[in-house]
Design an enzyme around this catalytic site. Structure first.
Site, PDB file in Angstrom:
ATOM      1  N   TYR A  20       0.823  -1.204   0.000  1.00 19.80           N
ATOM      2  CA  TYR A  20       0.000   0.000   0.000  1.00 19.80           C
ATOM      3  C   TYR A  20       0.861   1.259   0.000  1.00 19.80           C
ATOM      4  O   TYR A  20       2.078   1.199   0.208  1.00 19.80           O
ATOM      5  CB  TYR A  20      -0.950  -0.006   1.200  1.00 19.80           C
ATOM      6  CG  TYR A  20      -0.304   0.302   2.535  1.00 19.80           C
ATOM      7  CD1 TYR A  20       0.547  -0.610   3.156  1.00 19.80           C
ATOM      8  CD2 TYR A  20      -0.523   1.530   3.181  1.00 19.80           C
ATOM      9  CE1 TYR A  20       1.142  -0.319   4.381  1.00 19.80           C
ATOM     10  CE2 TYR A  20       0.057   1.816   4.400  1.00 19.80           C
ATOM     11  CZ  TYR A  20       0.884   0.892   5.000  1.00 19.80           C
ATOM     12  OH  TYR A  20       1.482   1.181   6.203  1.00 19.80           O
ATOM     13  N   LYS A  60       6.487  -2.185   1.840  1.00 25.48           N
ATOM     14  CA  LYS A  60       5.332  -1.581   2.541  1.00 25.48           C
ATOM     15  C   LYS A  60       4.109  -2.486   2.408  1.00 25.48           C
ATOM     16  O   LYS A  60       3.205  -2.205   1.615  1.00 25.48           O
ATOM     17  CB  LYS A  60       5.076  -0.187   1.968  1.00 25.48           C
ATOM     18  CG  LYS A  60       4.201   0.688   2.838  1.00 25.48           C
ATOM     19  CD  LYS A  60       4.337   2.129   2.403  1.00 25.48           C
ATOM     20  CE  LYS A  60       3.283   3.009   3.037  1.00 25.48           C
ATOM     21  NZ  LYS A  60       3.262   2.973   4.484  1.00 25.48           N
ATOM     22  N   GLU A 112      12.129   2.447  14.267  1.00 25.38           N
ATOM     23  CA  GLU A 112      11.263   3.538  13.791  1.00 25.38           C
ATOM     24  C   GLU A 112       9.991   3.530  14.623  1.00 25.38           C
ATOM     25  O   GLU A 112       9.853   2.723  15.547  1.00 25.38           O
ATOM     26  CB  GLU A 112      10.965   3.369  12.295  1.00 25.38           C
ATOM     27  CG  GLU A 112      10.314   2.039  11.956  1.00 25.38           C
ATOM     28  CD  GLU A 112      10.157   1.774  10.458  1.00 25.38           C
ATOM     29  OE1 GLU A 112      10.055   2.737   9.677  1.00 25.38           O
ATOM     30  OE2 GLU A 112      10.118   0.586  10.087  1.00 25.38           O
ATOM     31  N   LEU A 130      11.233   1.237   7.022  1.00 27.64           N
ATOM     32  CA  LEU A 130      10.678   1.694   5.748  1.00 27.64           C
ATOM     33  C   LEU A 130      11.383   2.986   5.344  1.00 27.64           C
ATOM     34  O   LEU A 130      11.602   3.866   6.185  1.00 27.64           O
ATOM     35  CB  LEU A 130       9.172   1.954   5.887  1.00 27.64           C
ATOM     36  CG  LEU A 130       8.512   2.340   4.567  1.00 27.64           C
ATOM     37  CD1 LEU A 130       8.343   1.125   3.659  1.00 27.64           C
ATOM     38  CD2 LEU A 130       7.165   2.995   4.799  1.00 27.64           C
TER      39      LEU A 130
HETATM   40  N1  PMP Z   1       7.816   3.756   8.715  1.00 25.75           N
HETATM   41  C1  PMP Z   1       6.703   2.997   8.705  1.00 25.75           C
HETATM   42  C2  PMP Z   1       6.737   1.643   9.334  1.00 25.75           C
HETATM   43  C3  PMP Z   1       5.533   3.494   8.121  1.00 25.75           C
HETATM   44  O1  PMP Z   1       4.412   2.738   8.098  1.00 25.75           O
HETATM   45  C4  PMP Z   1       5.522   4.797   7.563  1.00 25.75           C
HETATM   46  C5  PMP Z   1       4.268   5.393   6.989  1.00 25.75           C
HETATM   47  N2  PMP Z   1       3.840   4.760   5.853  1.00 25.75           N
HETATM   48  C6  PMP Z   1       6.714   5.542   7.598  1.00 25.75           C
HETATM   49  C7  PMP Z   1       7.846   4.987   8.189  1.00 25.75           C
HETATM   50  C8  PMP Z   1       6.774   6.932   7.016  1.00 25.75           C
HETATM   51  O2  PMP Z   1       6.741   6.871   5.615  1.00 25.75           O
HETATM   52  P1  PMP Z   1       6.175   8.102   4.758  1.00 25.75           P
HETATM   53  O3  PMP Z   1       6.992   9.286   5.129  1.00 25.75           O
HETATM   54  O4  PMP Z   1       6.412   7.672   3.358  1.00 25.75           O
HETATM   55  O5  PMP Z   1       4.743   8.248   5.124  1.00 25.75           O
END
Ligand code: PMP
Length: 285
Positions: free
Chosen positions: A33, A147, A179, A204
């Site tokens: 996603y 993701k 994270e 991620l």
């Molecule tokens: N880490 C994880 C585990 C996440 O789910 C997300 C949000 N999708 C992020 C980091 C931040 O990613 P983004 O800045 O692309 O929203």
């Protein structure tokens, strides 16, 4: 009022939006996603989200449901049909429908579902006070760079945080923060040094992270991409998180200990301001 939802080429009222019980996303979380932010009716950094989607799909050898241009056109039509000015657009690609079996047949037709969510992004009141987090063991799988919708572990961590009166959880592996449950984690030391976990399979690669680190260097901060411990975080001058929906959000308390003076830090506030200015000015960051 009912939303209009996108399901495999059709725009339908949400109560009529259906996917099969044999969809592998439903049975196995065999799906990936993306969440893009919408500001003033425009998508923020959406091309970077679509590039990350392509990477997630190729890591899982999942076929793209259609071209990036077709996805973008459908996103814009969905925004228009729902009159969305500020909020989020969620997009999910699953491997598609097949009789239940761990192994999947060749040539599956992947499925694409999208919907909008209204959300106060710019004037999110929590940004003024910052958030509290707890630390929780990181029990997720070992490919967090993909993701996927297999999100039970971070869901449980966030639920525990809420039960303990915090907003979110920072995930800890071997003593180091990886994270947040759905965001990247940062600390600030020496007034202008920003520390965040290096990229790899452990976290991620946040789209907001990439943009914010670039803006941080331009603004004269130094960036260290390395693992940091819970203790370092507790002793830091500031802490913050980034994500597409929260932008830059100050963290003011970890496991009951105030970070700095327990108020949003100047670096986090400044980076939030810069990110918002850039996101309003340009669609690609
Ligand atoms: N880490 C994880 C585990 C996440 O789910 C997300 C949000 N999708 C992020 C980091 C931040 O990613 P983004 O800045 O692309 O929203």
């Amino acid at each position: 009022m009912s939303r209009i939802v996108y399901v495999n080429g059709e725009f339908v009222a949400e109560e009529n939006a259906k996917v099969s019980v044999f969809d592998r996303g439903f049975l196995f979380a065999d799906a990936v996603y993306e969440v893009s932010t919408v500001l003033q009716g425009n998508l923020v950094d959406n091309n970077a989200h679509l590039r990350r989607l392509s990477r997630s799909l190729s890591e899982l050898e999942m076929a793209p449901p259609c071209s990036d241009q077709e996805i973008t056109d459908a996103q814009h039509k969905l925004l228009e049909l729902n009159g969305l000015e500020e909020g989020l657009i969620y997009l999910q690609v699953s491997r598609g429908v097949a009789d239940r079996d761990f192994g999947y047949p060749a040539g599956m037709q992947s499925s694409l579902v999208m919907f909008t969510q209204t959300k106060n992004i710019l004037n999110n009141p929590i940004a003024d006070t910052g958030i509290k987090v707890i630390t929780v063991e990181d029990i997720r799988w070992k490919r967090r760079d993909i993701k996927t919708v297999g999100l039970l572990a971070p869901n449980m961590a966030k639920h525990e945080a809420k039960q303990k009166g915090a907003h979110d959880a920072w995930l800890v592996e071997d003593g180091f923060i990886t994270e947040g449950t759905s965001n990247n984690a940062y600390i600030v030391t020496n007034g202008k040094q920003i520390i965040t976990r290096q990229l790899g399979h452990e976290i991620l690669s946040g789209i907001t992270r990439t943009a914010v680190l670039k803006f941080a260097e331009t603004a004269g901060y130094t960036v260290q991409e390395r693992a940091f411990t819970v203790q370092e975080a507790l002793e830091a001058q500031e802490a913050f998180i980034t994500s597409a929906s929260l932008f830059v959000m100050p963290v003011v308390n970890i496991d009951g200990t105030d970070i700095g003076d327990g108020k949003p830090g100047t670096v986090a506030k400044n980076l939030r301001k810069i990110y918002i200015e850039q996101a309003m000015d340009r669609r690609d960051l």
